[in-house]
Design a protein around this motif. Structure first.
Motif, PDB file in Angstrom:
ATOM      1  N   UNK A 101      42.430  84.521 -75.322  1.00  0.00           N
ATOM      2  CA  UNK A 101      41.576  85.139 -74.303  1.00  0.00           C
ATOM      3  C   UNK A 101      40.395  84.218 -73.994  1.00  0.00           C
ATOM      4  N   UNK A 102      39.710  84.534 -72.903  1.00  0.00           N
ATOM      5  CA  UNK A 102      38.475  83.847 -72.538  1.00  0.00           C
ATOM      6  C   UNK A 102      37.299  84.715 -72.977  1.00  0.00           C
ATOM      7  N   UNK A 103      36.430  84.163 -73.812  1.00  0.00           N
ATOM      8  CA  UNK A 103      35.257  84.904 -74.259  1.00  0.00           C
ATOM      9  C   UNK A 103      33.987  84.286 -73.676  1.00  0.00           C
ATOM     10  N   UNK A 104      33.042  85.134 -73.256  1.00  0.00           N
ATOM     11  CA  UNK A 104      31.766  84.593 -72.767  1.00  0.00           C
ATOM     12  C   UNK A 104      30.975  83.959 -73.909  1.00  0.00           C
ATOM     13  N   UNK A 105      30.166  82.969 -73.568  1.00  0.00           N
ATOM     14  CA  UNK A 105      29.304  82.295 -74.544  1.00  0.00           C
ATOM     15  C   UNK A 105      27.885  82.817 -74.361  1.00  0.00           C
ATOM     16  N   UNK A 106      27.291  83.306 -75.456  1.00  0.00           N
ATOM     17  CA  UNK A 106      25.939  83.864 -75.383  1.00  0.00           C
ATOM     18  C   UNK A 106      25.052  83.180 -76.419  1.00  0.00           C
ATOM     19  N   UNK A 107      23.943  82.626 -75.957  1.00  0.00           N
ATOM     20  CA  UNK A 107      22.989  81.976 -76.862  1.00  0.00           C
ATOM     21  C   UNK A 107      21.987  83.017 -77.344  1.00  0.00           C
ATOM     22  N   UNK A 108      21.849  83.120 -78.667  1.00  0.00           N
ATOM     23  CA  UNK A 108      20.977  84.137 -79.255  1.00  0.00           C
ATOM     24  C   UNK A 108      19.894  83.468 -80.103  1.00  0.00           C
ATOM     25  N   UNK A 109      18.999  84.290 -80.641  1.00  0.00           N
ATOM     26  CA  UNK A 109      17.934  83.777 -81.490  1.00  0.00           C
ATOM     27  C   UNK A 109      16.741  83.315 -80.671  1.00  0.00           C
ATOM     28  N   UNK A 110      15.795  82.698 -81.357  1.00  0.00           N
ATOM     29  CA  UNK A 110      14.601  82.202 -80.685  1.00  0.00           C
ATOM     30  C   UNK A 110      14.862  80.897 -79.956  1.00  0.00           C
ATOM     31  N   UNK A 111      13.821  80.350 -79.380  1.00  0.00           N
ATOM     32  CA  UNK A 111      13.937  79.089 -78.644  1.00  0.00           C
ATOM     33  C   UNK A 111      14.347  77.958 -79.582  1.00  0.00           C
ATOM     34  N   UNK A 112      15.262  77.090 -79.135  1.00  0.00           N
ATOM     35  CA  UNK A 112      15.634  75.936 -79.955  1.00  0.00           C
ATOM     36  C   UNK A 112      14.417  75.068 -80.271  1.00  0.00           C
ATOM     37  N   UNK A 113      14.475  74.370 -81.399  1.00  0.00           N
ATOM     38  CA  UNK A 113      13.372  73.505 -81.819  1.00  0.00           C
ATOM     39  C   UNK A 113      13.024  72.491 -80.730  1.00  0.00           C
ATOM     40  N   UNK A 114      14.066  71.950 -80.090  1.00  0.00           N
ATOM     41  CA  UNK A 114      13.831  70.960 -79.047  1.00  0.00           C
ATOM     42  C   UNK A 114      13.073  71.521 -77.861  1.00  0.00           C
ATOM     43  N   UNK A 115      13.288  72.795 -77.558  1.00  0.00           N
ATOM     44  CA  UNK A 115      12.555  73.442 -76.464  1.00  0.00           C
ATOM     45  C   UNK A 115      11.095  73.623 -76.863  1.00  0.00           C
ATOM     46  N   UNK A 116      10.869  73.995 -78.114  1.00  0.00           N
ATOM     47  CA  UNK A 116       9.491  74.153 -78.599  1.00  0.00           C
ATOM     48  C   UNK A 116       8.749  72.818 -78.602  1.00  0.00           C
ATOM     49  N   UNK A 117       9.523  71.729 -78.660  1.00  0.00           N
ATOM     50  CA  UNK A 117       8.921  70.389 -78.643  1.00  0.00           C
ATOM     51  C   UNK A 117       8.804  69.817 -77.235  1.00  0.00           C
ATOM     52  N   UNK A 118       9.095  70.653 -76.231  1.00  0.00           N
ATOM     53  CA  UNK A 118       8.901  70.217 -74.851  1.00  0.00           C
ATOM     54  C   UNK A 118      10.164  69.968 -74.053  1.00  0.00           C
ATOM     55  N   UNK A 119      11.328  70.178 -74.674  1.00  0.00           N
ATOM     56  CA  UNK A 119      12.579  69.935 -73.972  1.00  0.00           C
ATOM     57  C   UNK A 119      13.047  71.132 -73.164  1.00  0.00           C
ATOM     58  N   UNK A 120      14.185  70.964 -72.499  1.00  0.00           N
ATOM     59  CA  UNK A 120      14.799  72.024 -71.693  1.00  0.00           C
ATOM     60  C   UNK A 120      16.208  72.282 -72.213  1.00  0.00           C
ATOM     61  N   UNK A 172      33.757  68.685 -76.693  1.00  0.00           N
ATOM     62  CA  UNK A 172      33.198  69.283 -75.473  1.00  0.00           C
ATOM     63  C   UNK A 172      31.812  69.864 -75.754  1.00  0.00           C
ATOM     64  N   UNK A 173      30.801  69.496 -74.951  1.00  0.00           N
ATOM     65  CA  UNK A 173      29.446  70.027 -75.156  1.00  0.00           C
ATOM     66  C   UNK A 173      29.332  71.473 -74.678  1.00  0.00           C
ATOM     67  N   UNK A 174      28.673  72.290 -75.476  1.00  0.00           N
ATOM     68  CA  UNK A 174      28.445  73.692 -75.126  1.00  0.00           C
ATOM     69  C   UNK A 174      27.028  73.878 -74.583  1.00  0.00           C
ATOM     70  N   UNK A 175      26.071  73.255 -75.242  1.00  0.00           N
ATOM     71  CA  UNK A 175      24.672  73.327 -74.808  1.00  0.00           C
ATOM     72  C   UNK A 175      23.931  72.111 -75.347  1.00  0.00           C
ATOM     73  N   UNK A 176      22.858  71.753 -74.682  1.00  0.00           N
ATOM     74  CA  UNK A 176      22.056  70.622 -75.144  1.00  0.00           C
ATOM     75  C   UNK A 176      20.598  70.838 -74.773  1.00  0.00           C
ATOM     76  N   UNK A 177      19.730  70.161 -75.508  1.00  0.00           N
ATOM     77  CA  UNK A 177      18.304  70.165 -75.184  1.00  0.00           C
ATOM     78  C   UNK A 177      17.970  68.766 -74.678  1.00  0.00           C
ATOM     79  N   UNK A 178      17.690  68.667 -73.388  1.00  0.00           N
ATOM     80  CA  UNK A 178      17.416  67.352 -72.818  1.00  0.00           C
ATOM     81  C   UNK A 178      15.912  67.129 -72.671  1.00  0.00           C
ATOM     82  N   UNK A 179      15.563  65.869 -72.541  1.00  0.00           N
ATOM     83  CA  UNK A 179      14.157  65.488 -72.416  1.00  0.00           C
ATOM     84  C   UNK A 179      13.790  65.434 -70.937  1.00  0.00           C
ATOM     85  N   UNK A 180      12.904  66.310 -70.455  1.00  0.00           N
ATOM     86  CA  UNK A 180      12.505  66.274 -69.041  1.00  0.00           C
ATOM     87  C   UNK A 180      11.821  64.955 -68.701  1.00  0.00           C
ATOM     88  N   UNK A 181      11.884  64.575 -67.441  1.00  0.00           N
ATOM     89  CA  UNK A 181      11.299  63.305 -67.009  1.00  0.00           C
ATOM     90  C   UNK A 181       9.813  63.241 -67.328  1.00  0.00           C
TER      91      UNK A 181
END
Length: 203
Positions: A101-120, A172-181
């Motif tokens: 079957x196809x299952x939806x992907x749901x991100x849970x929990x708090x903000x990733x560490x990379x987001x807290x460090x300024x990433x997206x 295959x990548x599911x999610x990533x925290x990239x560095x904004x310009x």
């Protein structure tokens, strides 16, 4: 995983004319495959909306002719103009028998560490094909990415849910925290600002 209860009405007449008549009466023609014998029935539009228009994957218990058939939606046909559901195909399932079957992907929990460090955070896939048994089915693949650091990627190979096999390449990548310009440019701007007084002093 709980199942949604559906009350089906057996269809004795088939064909386009009979199907059109059902739709005019607010019903959706359906078929059930994979049981001891295929069954044709109809469901109310209200029940179909409750089943289909949800972000979660759902199992259905179809009450039909005094029996209950546990099933999943296999195919949905929709009107190209109105987007109304015009037909549903169900697949009967049994405990212990593998299904894909196809299952939806749901991100849970708090903000990733990379987001807290300024990433997206960028979620790259919304659904994944999995192989499992009905007892292990879940409404969604819930992934906790709180540990994901700046510039890092969470891949299929990182998914570890008991009893569920993801049917995609491990890389295959599911999610990533990239560095904004703006974050990338801040160190350059700071370096340029520091270099300016030094250059002026040499003149």
């Amino acid at each position: 995983m709980n199942a949604i209860q559906l009350n089906g009405t057996a269809r004795t007449e088939k064909g386009k004319k009979a199907a059109a008549s059902l739709r005019s009466a607010g019903m959706v023609p359906c078929n059930l495959y994979g049981s001891k014998e295929n069954k044709s029935f109809s469901l109310s539009n209200a029940e179909v909306r409750h089943l289909i228009y949800t972000p979660d994957f759902q199992i259905a218990d179809i009450n039909l002719d005094g029996s209950t058939h546990r099933a999943i939606v296999k195919e949905i046909q929709m009107d190209p103009v109105t987007d109304e559901v015009t037909h549903l195909d169900f697949l009967a399932i049994e405990n212990g028998k593998s299904i894909t079957v196809q299952l939806p992907v749901r991100i849970i929990g708090g903000s990733p560490k990379g987001v807290r460090d300024g990433g997206k955070l960028q979620q790259k896939v919304r659904k994944l094909k999995v192989k499992t048994i009905p007892e292990r089915l879940v409404p969604a693949l819930e992934l906790n990415l709180e540990h994901l650091e700046l510039g890092k990627t969470f891949r299929v190979s990182d998914i570890n849910i008991e009893g569920i096999e993801v049917m995609h390449a491990a890389s295959i990548p599911v999610a990533s925290v990239f560095v904004p310009r703006v974050v990338k440019e801040e160190p350059k701007a700071a370096a340029a600002s520091a270099a300016a007084p030094a250059a002026a002093a040499k003149k």
